[in-house]
Design a protein around this motif. Structure first.
Motif, mmCIF file in Angstrom:
data_model
loop_
_atom_site.group_PDB
_atom_site.id
_atom_site.type_symbol
_atom_site.label_atom_id
_atom_site.label_comp_id
_atom_site.label_asym_id
_atom_site.label_seq_id
_atom_site.Cartn_x
_atom_site.Cartn_y
_atom_site.Cartn_z
ATOM 1 N N GLN A 1 -36.086 0.519 -7.651
ATOM 2 C CA GLN A 1 -35.805 -0.896 -7.932
ATOM 3 C C GLN A 1 -34.389 -1.116 -8.460
ATOM 4 N N ALA A 2 -33.917 -0.215 -9.322
ATOM 5 C CA ALA A 2 -32.600 -0.393 -9.963
ATOM 6 C C ALA A 2 -31.467 -0.419 -8.938
ATOM 7 N N ILE A 3 -31.629 0.322 -7.854
ATOM 8 C CA ILE A 3 -30.602 0.328 -6.802
ATOM 9 C C ILE A 3 -30.871 -0.779 -5.776
ATOM 10 N N ALA A 4 -32.152 -0.929 -5.391
ATOM 11 C CA ALA A 4 -32.483 -1.831 -4.283
ATOM 12 C C ALA A 4 -32.274 -3.313 -4.604
ATOM 13 N N LEU A 5 -32.735 -3.762 -5.767
ATOM 14 C CA LEU A 5 -32.691 -5.208 -6.029
ATOM 15 C C LEU A 5 -31.277 -5.793 -6.068
ATOM 16 N N PRO A 6 -30.311 -5.163 -6.779
ATOM 17 C CA PRO A 6 -28.944 -5.700 -6.721
ATOM 18 C C PRO A 6 -28.354 -5.644 -5.305
ATOM 19 N N ALA A 7 -28.712 -4.585 -4.555
ATOM 20 C CA ALA A 7 -28.189 -4.452 -3.190
ATOM 21 C C ALA A 7 -28.694 -5.588 -2.293
ATOM 22 N N ILE A 8 -29.971 -5.897 -2.428
ATOM 23 C CA ILE A 8 -30.563 -6.983 -1.630
ATOM 24 C C ILE A 8 -29.942 -8.325 -2.033
ATOM 25 N N ARG A 9 -29.718 -8.481 -3.324
ATOM 26 C CA ARG A 9 -29.150 -9.748 -3.845
ATOM 27 C C ARG A 9 -27.702 -9.944 -3.405
ATOM 28 N N ASN A 10 -26.911 -8.863 -3.420
ATOM 29 C CA ASN A 10 -25.461 -8.978 -3.192
ATOM 30 C C ASN A 10 -24.970 -8.473 -1.831
ATOM 31 N N ASN A 11 -25.911 -7.966 -1.021
ATOM 32 C CA ASN A 11 -25.546 -7.384 0.279
ATOM 33 C C ASN A 11 -24.510 -6.263 0.170
ATOM 34 N N LYS A 12 -24.559 -5.554 -0.932
ATOM 35 C CA LYS A 12 -23.756 -4.333 -1.097
ATOM 36 C C LYS A 12 -24.335 -3.536 -2.257
ATOM 37 N N PHE A 13 -23.985 -2.251 -2.300
ATOM 38 C CA PHE A 13 -24.531 -1.374 -3.339
ATOM 39 C C PHE A 13 -23.647 -1.381 -4.582
ATOM 40 N N GLU A 14 -24.293 -1.124 -5.708
ATOM 41 C CA GLU A 14 -23.546 -0.959 -6.957
ATOM 42 C C GLU A 14 -24.279 0.103 -7.785
ATOM 43 N N LYS A 15 -23.628 0.596 -8.833
ATOM 44 C CA LYS A 15 -24.273 1.612 -9.663
ATOM 45 C C LYS A 15 -25.592 1.079 -10.211
ATOM 46 N N PRO A 16 -26.643 1.917 -10.306
ATOM 47 C CA PRO A 16 -26.657 3.384 -10.260
ATOM 48 C C PRO A 16 -26.620 4.043 -8.877
ATOM 49 N N PHE A 17 -26.413 3.296 -7.794
ATOM 50 C CA PHE A 17 -26.168 3.934 -6.498
ATOM 51 C C PHE A 17 -24.993 4.903 -6.664
ATOM 52 N N SER A 18 -25.116 6.099 -6.103
ATOM 53 C CA SER A 18 -24.053 7.102 -6.289
ATOM 54 C C SER A 18 -22.979 6.997 -5.207
ATOM 55 N N PHE A 19 -21.752 6.826 -5.655
ATOM 56 C CA PHE A 19 -20.612 6.791 -4.727
ATOM 57 C C PHE A 19 -19.949 8.168 -4.627
ATOM 58 N N ASN A 20 -20.573 9.158 -5.245
ATOM 59 C CA ASN A 20 -19.970 10.497 -5.278
ATOM 60 C C ASN A 20 -20.698 11.528 -4.438
ATOM 61 N N ARG A 21 -21.735 11.100 -3.731
ATOM 62 C CA ARG A 21 -22.407 12.067 -2.864
ATOM 63 C C ARG A 21 -22.778 11.400 -1.546
ATOM 64 N N MET A 22 -23.175 12.224 -0.601
ATOM 65 C CA MET A 22 -23.478 11.726 0.738
ATOM 66 C C MET A 22 -24.696 10.809 0.719
ATOM 67 N N THR A 23 -24.622 9.729 1.494
ATOM 68 C CA THR A 23 -25.791 8.863 1.655
ATOM 69 C C THR A 23 -26.228 8.940 3.115
ATOM 70 N N TRP A 24 -27.528 9.092 3.341
ATOM 71 C CA TRP A 24 -28.054 9.283 4.693
ATOM 72 C C TRP A 24 -28.689 7.984 5.198
ATOM 73 N N ILE A 25 -28.195 7.508 6.339
ATOM 74 C CA ILE A 25 -28.736 6.284 6.940
ATOM 75 C C ILE A 25 -29.484 6.637 8.226
ATOM 76 N N LYS A 26 -30.587 5.917 8.468
ATOM 77 C CA LYS A 26 -31.462 6.258 9.589
ATOM 78 C C LYS A 26 -31.812 4.995 10.368
ATOM 79 N N PRO A 27 -31.550 4.954 11.677
ATOM 80 C CA PRO A 27 -31.920 3.770 12.449
ATOM 81 C C PRO A 27 -33.392 3.735 12.861
ATOM 82 N N SER A 28 -34.121 4.838 12.641
ATOM 83 C CA SER A 28 -35.542 4.872 12.986
ATOM 84 C C SER A 28 -36.390 4.490 11.772
ATOM 85 N N TYR A 29 -37.068 3.358 11.886
ATOM 86 C CA TYR A 29 -37.926 2.882 10.796
ATOM 87 C C TYR A 29 -39.072 3.867 10.546
ATOM 88 N N LEU A 30 -39.724 4.324 11.623
ATOM 89 C CA LEU A 30 -40.882 5.208 11.446
ATOM 90 C C LEU A 30 -40.488 6.574 10.874
#
Length: 197
Positions: free
Chosen positions: A24-53
């Protein structure tokens, strides 16, 4: 028999949707602002996946610890393709790299990692088709957050609804609610680079 590797995704003329699971701490601000902010980590790799399943299998339909919010991140297609054109596979595919040393050298410098994993069915079983995961390194993550992302959607209520139908054995109804994904078209040079054949 060679593996079938293809990108299946929800996309339109300008944007492609990729998925991630967060707390929740990462998701809710991201949904509200359409971008990530801390505690999202900007110092490590983030993995994105186009497959929902695939993400559903990974996050157990948003029920794993710290993965209870499912977000759909709509990013610009030209940025997505830029990421793929920089990508280096996480294993030394003989059809992509001349030898292990060449792969090692490229992988050590890679700003984007590409990994192929078995696609999943609605029931969670592994399919023969392999789905892509794209790792955005810390060298690109600010750009990803500031320039690539157009919108961040809360997919959590939909995910809960689909999972409820699955649990009741109502797979036909659940399937109707899934995001519509189709094969994503790519230039041949990018296909070759990331192991699509």
């Amino acid at each position: 028999m060679s593996k079938i590797q293809e990108i299946r995704a929800s996309y339109d003329k300008e944007l492609i949707t990729v998925y991630q699971a967060y707390n929740q701490a990462i998701a809710l601000p991201a949904i509200r602002n359409n971008k990530f902010e801390k505690p999202f980590s900007f110092n490590r790799m983030t993995w994105i996946k186009p497959s929902y399943l695939w993400l559903m299998a990974r996050s157990n339909w948003g029920t794993k610890s710290n993965q209870d919010y499912i977000v759909g991140i709509r990013i610009k297609r030209n940025c997505w393709e830029k990421a793929l054109s920089m990508g280096v596979l996480t294993d030394p595919d003989k059809e992509v790299y001349a030898n292990g040393a060449e792969w090692e050298e490229q992988f050590a410098k890679a700003k984007v990692h590409i990994q192929w994993d078995p696609e999943r069915s609605l029931q969670g079983g592994k399919l023969q088709v392999r789905s892509i995961q794209v790792g955005i390194s810390r060298h690109l993550i600010e750009e990803y957050n500031e320039e690539w992302i157009k919108e961040i959607l809360d997919m959590t209520p939909l995910t809960k609804k689909i999972n409820q139908l699955r649990k009741q054995g109502k797979y036909k109804e659940a399937k109707r609610l899934l995001p519509k994904e189709q094969v994503y078209p790519l230039p041949e040079d990018i296909q070759k680079r990331i192991g699509i054949r």
